[in-house]
Design a protein around this motif. Structure first.
Motif, PDB file in Angstrom:
ATOM      1  N   ALA A 197      42.213  34.596  40.898  1.00  0.00           N
ATOM      2  CA  ALA A 197      41.656  35.189  42.120  1.00  0.00           C
ATOM      3  C   ALA A 197      42.354  36.522  42.372  1.00  0.00           C
ATOM      4  O   ALA A 197      43.041  36.696  43.371  1.00  0.00           O
ATOM      5  CB  ALA A 197      41.825  34.248  43.308  1.00  0.00           C
ATOM      6  N   PRO A 198      42.183  37.500  41.476  1.00  0.00           N
ATOM      7  CA  PRO A 198      42.965  38.737  41.574  1.00  0.00           C
ATOM      8  C   PRO A 198      42.654  39.572  42.811  1.00  0.00           C
ATOM      9  O   PRO A 198      43.491  40.371  43.244  1.00  0.00           O
ATOM     10  CB  PRO A 198      42.579  39.487  40.284  1.00  0.00           C
ATOM     11  CG  PRO A 198      41.221  38.957  39.929  1.00  0.00           C
ATOM     12  CD  PRO A 198      41.260  37.506  40.329  1.00  0.00           C
ATOM     13  N   HIS A 199      41.450  39.417  43.366  1.00  0.00           N
ATOM     14  CA  HIS A 199      41.101  40.179  44.565  1.00  0.00           C
ATOM     15  C   HIS A 199      41.778  39.622  45.817  1.00  0.00           C
ATOM     16  O   HIS A 199      41.966  40.359  46.795  1.00  0.00           O
ATOM     17  CB  HIS A 199      39.586  40.202  44.758  1.00  0.00           C
ATOM     18  CG  HIS A 199      38.940  38.850  44.817  1.00  0.00           C
ATOM     19  ND1 HIS A 199      39.074  37.914  43.811  1.00  0.00           N
ATOM     20  CD2 HIS A 199      38.133  38.281  45.764  1.00  0.00           C
ATOM     21  CE1 HIS A 199      38.393  36.830  44.134  1.00  0.00           C
ATOM     22  NE2 HIS A 199      37.809  37.032  45.301  1.00  0.00           N
ATOM     23  N   VAL A 233      39.017  22.872  32.601  1.00  0.00           N
ATOM     24  CA  VAL A 233      38.932  24.283  32.203  1.00  0.00           C
ATOM     25  C   VAL A 233      39.385  25.229  33.316  1.00  0.00           C
ATOM     26  O   VAL A 233      39.318  26.451  33.160  1.00  0.00           O
ATOM     27  CB  VAL A 233      37.491  24.658  31.789  1.00  0.00           C
ATOM     28  CG1 VAL A 233      37.044  23.841  30.593  1.00  0.00           C
ATOM     29  CG2 VAL A 233      36.510  24.491  32.957  1.00  0.00           C
ATOM     30  N   THR A 234      39.872  24.700  34.434  1.00  0.00           N
ATOM     31  CA  THR A 234      40.151  25.557  35.591  1.00  0.00           C
ATOM     32  C   THR A 234      41.371  26.442  35.411  1.00  0.00           C
ATOM     33  O   THR A 234      41.554  27.392  36.175  1.00  0.00           O
ATOM     34  CB  THR A 234      40.340  24.704  36.862  1.00  0.00           C
ATOM     35  OG1 THR A 234      41.376  23.729  36.634  1.00  0.00           O
ATOM     36  CG2 THR A 234      39.056  23.998  37.243  1.00  0.00           C
ATOM     37  N   GLU A 235      42.200  26.163  34.411  1.00  0.00           N
ATOM     38  CA  GLU A 235      43.390  26.997  34.221  1.00  0.00           C
ATOM     39  C   GLU A 235      43.004  28.446  33.965  1.00  0.00           C
ATOM     40  O   GLU A 235      43.732  29.371  34.336  1.00  0.00           O
ATOM     41  CB  GLU A 235      44.234  26.458  33.062  1.00  0.00           C
ATOM     42  CG  GLU A 235      45.555  27.188  32.889  1.00  0.00           C
ATOM     43  CD  GLU A 235      46.470  26.509  31.887  1.00  0.00           C
ATOM     44  OE1 GLU A 235      47.267  27.224  31.263  1.00  0.00           O
ATOM     45  OE2 GLU A 235      46.379  25.277  31.734  1.00  0.00           O
ATOM     46  N   ASN A 236      41.858  28.657  33.354  1.00  0.00           N
ATOM     47  CA  ASN A 236      41.442  30.016  33.009  1.00  0.00           C
ATOM     48  C   ASN A 236      40.078  30.370  33.607  1.00  0.00           C
ATOM     49  O   ASN A 236      39.332  31.158  33.044  1.00  0.00           O
ATOM     50  CB  ASN A 236      41.388  30.174  31.486  1.00  0.00           C
ATOM     51  CG  ASN A 236      42.743  29.971  30.848  1.00  0.00           C
ATOM     52  OD1 ASN A 236      43.649  30.772  31.018  1.00  0.00           O
ATOM     53  ND2 ASN A 236      42.894  28.871  30.115  1.00  0.00           N
ATOM     54  N   LEU A 237      39.778  29.787  34.760  1.00  0.00           N
ATOM     55  CA  LEU A 237      38.473  29.991  35.387  1.00  0.00           C
ATOM     56  C   LEU A 237      38.629  30.787  36.681  1.00  0.00           C
ATOM     57  O   LEU A 237      39.209  30.306  37.653  1.00  0.00           O
ATOM     58  CB  LEU A 237      37.823  28.639  35.677  1.00  0.00           C
ATOM     59  CG  LEU A 237      36.387  28.663  36.202  1.00  0.00           C
ATOM     60  CD1 LEU A 237      35.432  29.231  35.155  1.00  0.00           C
ATOM     61  CD2 LEU A 237      35.950  27.257  36.616  1.00  0.00           C
ATOM     62  N   CYS A 238      38.110  32.022  36.688  1.00  0.00           N
ATOM     63  CA  CYS A 238      38.152  32.848  37.904  1.00  0.00           C
ATOM     64  C   CYS A 238      37.193  32.282  38.955  1.00  0.00           C
ATOM     65  O   CYS A 238      36.112  31.801  38.630  1.00  0.00           O
ATOM     66  CB  CYS A 238      37.752  34.282  37.589  1.00  0.00           C
ATOM     67  SG  CYS A 238      39.075  35.305  36.921  1.00  0.00           S
ATOM     68  N   VAL A 296      34.641  32.838  42.282  1.00  0.00           N
ATOM     69  CA  VAL A 296      33.594  33.812  42.537  1.00  0.00           C
ATOM     70  C   VAL A 296      34.205  35.090  43.113  1.00  0.00           C
ATOM     71  O   VAL A 296      35.058  35.054  43.995  1.00  0.00           O
ATOM     72  CB  VAL A 296      32.535  33.222  43.495  1.00  0.00           C
ATOM     73  CG1 VAL A 296      33.140  32.868  44.857  1.00  0.00           C
ATOM     74  CG2 VAL A 296      31.370  34.181  43.668  1.00  0.00           C
ATOM     75  N   GLY A 297      33.786  36.228  42.568  1.00  0.00           N
ATOM     76  CA  GLY A 297      34.296  37.519  43.014  1.00  0.00           C
ATOM     77  C   GLY A 297      35.479  38.025  42.229  1.00  0.00           C
ATOM     78  O   GLY A 297      35.858  39.194  42.353  1.00  0.00           O
ATOM     79  N   GLY A 298      36.082  37.156  41.407  1.00  0.00           N
ATOM     80  CA  GLY A 298      37.304  37.542  40.701  1.00  0.00           C
ATOM     81  C   GLY A 298      37.074  38.124  39.323  1.00  0.00           C
ATOM     82  O   GLY A 298      37.813  39.016  38.881  1.00  0.00           O
ATOM     83  N   ASP A 299      36.056  37.611  38.613  1.00  0.00           N
ATOM     84  CA  ASP A 299      35.820  38.037  37.226  1.00  0.00           C
ATOM     85  C   ASP A 299      35.295  39.467  37.202  1.00  0.00           C
ATOM     86  O   ASP A 299      34.238  39.773  37.751  1.00  0.00           O
ATOM     87  CB  ASP A 299      34.819  37.096  36.564  1.00  0.00           C
ATOM     88  CG  ASP A 299      34.799  37.237  35.050  1.00  0.00           C
ATOM     89  OD1 ASP A 299      35.631  37.986  34.515  1.00  0.00           O
ATOM     90  OD2 ASP A 299      33.942  36.604  34.407  1.00  0.00           O
TER      91      ASP A 299
END
Length: 631
Positions: A155-157, A466-471, A473-476
């Motif tokens: 969630a980089p944003h 698979v959530t370890e590498n799953l952005c 919504v809005g993050g990818d």
């Protein structure tokens, strides 16, 4: 005394070698098989990042839950829409399971919106691990540091690395904190955010201008700065709920579990009786496994299955206050690990204001916890010891209390000790409770809960976690410079009091806010501001736009005024008085979106005012100014 301190320092240094070895193990590559199916991960990413994708309406979600029958049940029904519950829904649906989630109030309405806003590995836990030779505490730190990095990347944003300054008032403290925080870096290994370092007195004042040069008749010797993460907690939580919905999970806020449904032999939980608190309709929904992620309220759910179930939760109150931005510089926090009475105190810039806290005291479980005046006063007096500015009660813009669900594992041999780690417990056949833990580790908590549900219900997921590498919504695809696209390509069309439409600039403050709050979805909000004449700010001095109310009502399950001022925007947490002034316009826009009648509007106004009364700002609390008198 000094000798014992140096022996303790020796213990810290001796433990560093062991920590290095553990960090090396932690940094080992993880196989693709352990992360789950690559194909499933890529499929989920495409669906979440699809610019044409929108979450299903609330009516569609409710219908899907009503359609889950005894003959065709959900795989998993999650109770609770906080960080853990929404994390469970996202994890399960991304494994190809059929998932539903219900939340009595709103997503993130409880503890998950009232956090410290830090994503941290646990510096204090590391200290305890070393001095108590507690490997369990050390494992907590390793695990949290691993998850800290993943939360920020997914969630980089909404999340970012954040520097925290620790003031030192004698040279032993300088050495002690420098070594301890270097050890923190070492334990993080390849997941370290940035290196910690020492700053001289002048350098420290340059970085944090309001820092006092003297405290408790001692002169500042410098500071040690280290890095953890910071987040917008409720928006991250709402993002998890919407991401789960995009992948096919039926998530429904304002829907309360009235009772659990047993099978004919009264041996297994097979569903729940639910009341939609908006429509007032009641219905049954069935599932192979029910996951109880109700946070502080999980014991009440457990007692629906077993009236004699022992308590798992020992509630603890954490109070925070919000002060004007001049109390702390942008981009640097202040954390004092041990004040004169032994407690931790911090000041952190957050969304243009300063958050300070916190307390840790026993409390009762309630829907709307309120901070006590003595707790607010403690925080003000504690921070005043380390600041050169006058600290005043009249500067408190908002104050709130959150309930931490400290957990006891009923299956543990020693049930007297509280755990800061999470607990997954099978209370009754078909009912799994997940509680405890902290925001930083929500993802791994959810993974453990889904693993337990798969075993309990003999479920057949199509792939692993698979959530370890799953952005979310809005993050990818989001970048820190994404706001420039908004500033350059959109105009804020505003309606004046006399009804005239005038253009306004999509300035940097607004465009940065939209970009960070909504990520790659920010252009959708900007489009509404431009095309529907909803570009006006909701409150003077804050970047929140009218367009956000409409967008959140359409695409983020914002169903009430409080949903918006508290969880979709953070206005209630940032400035109670500003939120109060914004209420009429928020109600007007939501009424248009949801077709509210006059009585519903009146009820919304009453509920919003009652909610804000629990936030003890200087406007709605009796107070005297803090320790400094300005003399």
């Amino acid at each position: 005394m000094a000798a014992s301190k140096f022996r303790a320092l020796g213990a810290v240094m001796a433990a560093t070698g062991a920590s290095w070895a553990a960090a090396t193990l932690l940094s080992s590559p993880i196989s693709a098989g352990d992360r789950g199916s690559t194909a499933a991960l890529e499929s989920s990413r495409r669906r979440i990042a699809d610019p044409a994708a929108f979450v299903p309406s609330r009516e569609v979600q409710a219908a899907a839950l009503m359609g889950a029958s005894a003959a065709n049940p959900l795989d998993i029904l999650v109770i609770g829409g906080g960080a853990t519950g929404c994390g469970v829904a996202l994890d399960a649906v991304s494994r190809g399971l059929r998932v539903g989630l219900v939340e009595r109030e709103d997503f993130s309405s409880g503890t998950s919106s009232r956090s410290t806003k830090l994503i941290h590995g646990g510096v204090r836990y590391l200290e305890k691990a070393v001095f108590n030779l507690d490997y369990g505490q050390l494992k907590l730190v390793f695990h949290a540091l691993k998850e800290r990095k993943q939360v920020i990347e997914n969630a980089p944003h909404l999340c970012h690395a954040f520097p925290c300054m620790t003031p030192c008032f004698d040279w032993f403290e300088v050495l002690y904190y420098w070594v301890g925080l270097k050890m923190y870096d070492l334990v993080a290994g390849r997941r370290m955010l940035h290196l910690s370092r020492y700053y001289s007195v002048d350098e420290s004042i340059g970085l944090f201008p309001t820092l006092a040069r003297k405290g408790h008749n001692r002169s500042l010797k410098g500071t040690v700065v280290y890095y953890d993460g910071q987040m917008n907690d409720s928006r991250l939580n709402v993002g998890l709920a919407c991401t789960a919905a995009l992948l096919g999970s039926s998530v429904l806020n304002h829907a309360e579990v009235i009772s659990l449904i047993m099978d004919e032999s009264n041996e297994r939980i097979i569903g729940a009786h639910i009341r939609d608190n908006l429509s007032r309709k009641e219905f049954d929904t069935y599932a192979k496994v029910v996951v109880n992620a109700a946070g502080p309220f999980c014991d009440s759910i457990r007692r629906m299955a077993n009236k004699e179930a022992p308590n798992m939760i020992s509630p603890s109150s954490g109070v925070h206050i919000v002060l004007p931005d001049y109390y702390s510089p942008e981009g640097m926090g202040l954390i004092v690990p041990k004040t004169k009475d032994g407690r931790v105190v911090f000041m952190l810039p957050w969304l243009g204001r300063t958050v300070a806290g916190t307390t840790d005291s026993n409390t009762v479980i309630t829907m709307l916890p309120e901070p006590h005046e003595d707790e607010v006063r403690f925080i003000l007096e504690a921070i005043s010891d380390y600041l050169s500015v006058q600290v005043r009660r009249s500067d408190v813009l908002s104050a709130w209390s959150g309930i931490r669900p400290l957990a006891v594992d009923p299956s543990a041999k020693n049930t007297e000790s509280l755990s800061r780690d999470h607990v997954v417990h099978v209370d009754h056949s078909g009912l799994i409770t997940i509680t405890g833990g902290k925001w930083t580790t929500y993802r791994s908590m959810a993974e453990d809960a889904v693993n337990a549900a798969v075993r309990s219900g003999e479920l057949s997921p199509s792939n692993g976690c698979v959530t370890e590498n799953l952005c979310i919504v809005g993050g990818d695809g989001w970048e820190p410079a994404s706001f420039t696209t908004l500033a350059q390509n959109f105009t804020r069309m505003k309606r004046t009091h006399n009804g005239k439409i005038i253009p306004g600039v999509m300035d940097s403050a607004v465009s940065k806010h939209l970009s960070h709050a909504y990520g790659t979805s920010a252009e959708r909000v900007a489009m509404i501001a431009q095309n529907e004449n909803l570009g006006k700010r909701l409150a003077h001095g804050y970047p929140f736009l009218e367009a956000e109310v409409a967008y959140c009502a359409r695409h983020e399950y914002c169903e009430s005024t409080v949903d918006f001022i508290a969880r979709r925007s953070r206005l209630a947490f940032l400035d109670t008085d500003a939120a109060r002034r914004a209420i009429p316009r928020v109600i007007e826009i939501l009424a248009s979106e949801h077709k509210w009648d006059k009585s519903r509007r009146k009820l919304e106004l009453q509920k919003a005012k009652e909610f804000l009364e629990t936030f003890k700002s200087s406007k709605n609390a009796q107070f005297n100014d803090g320790k400094h008198t300005g003399k």
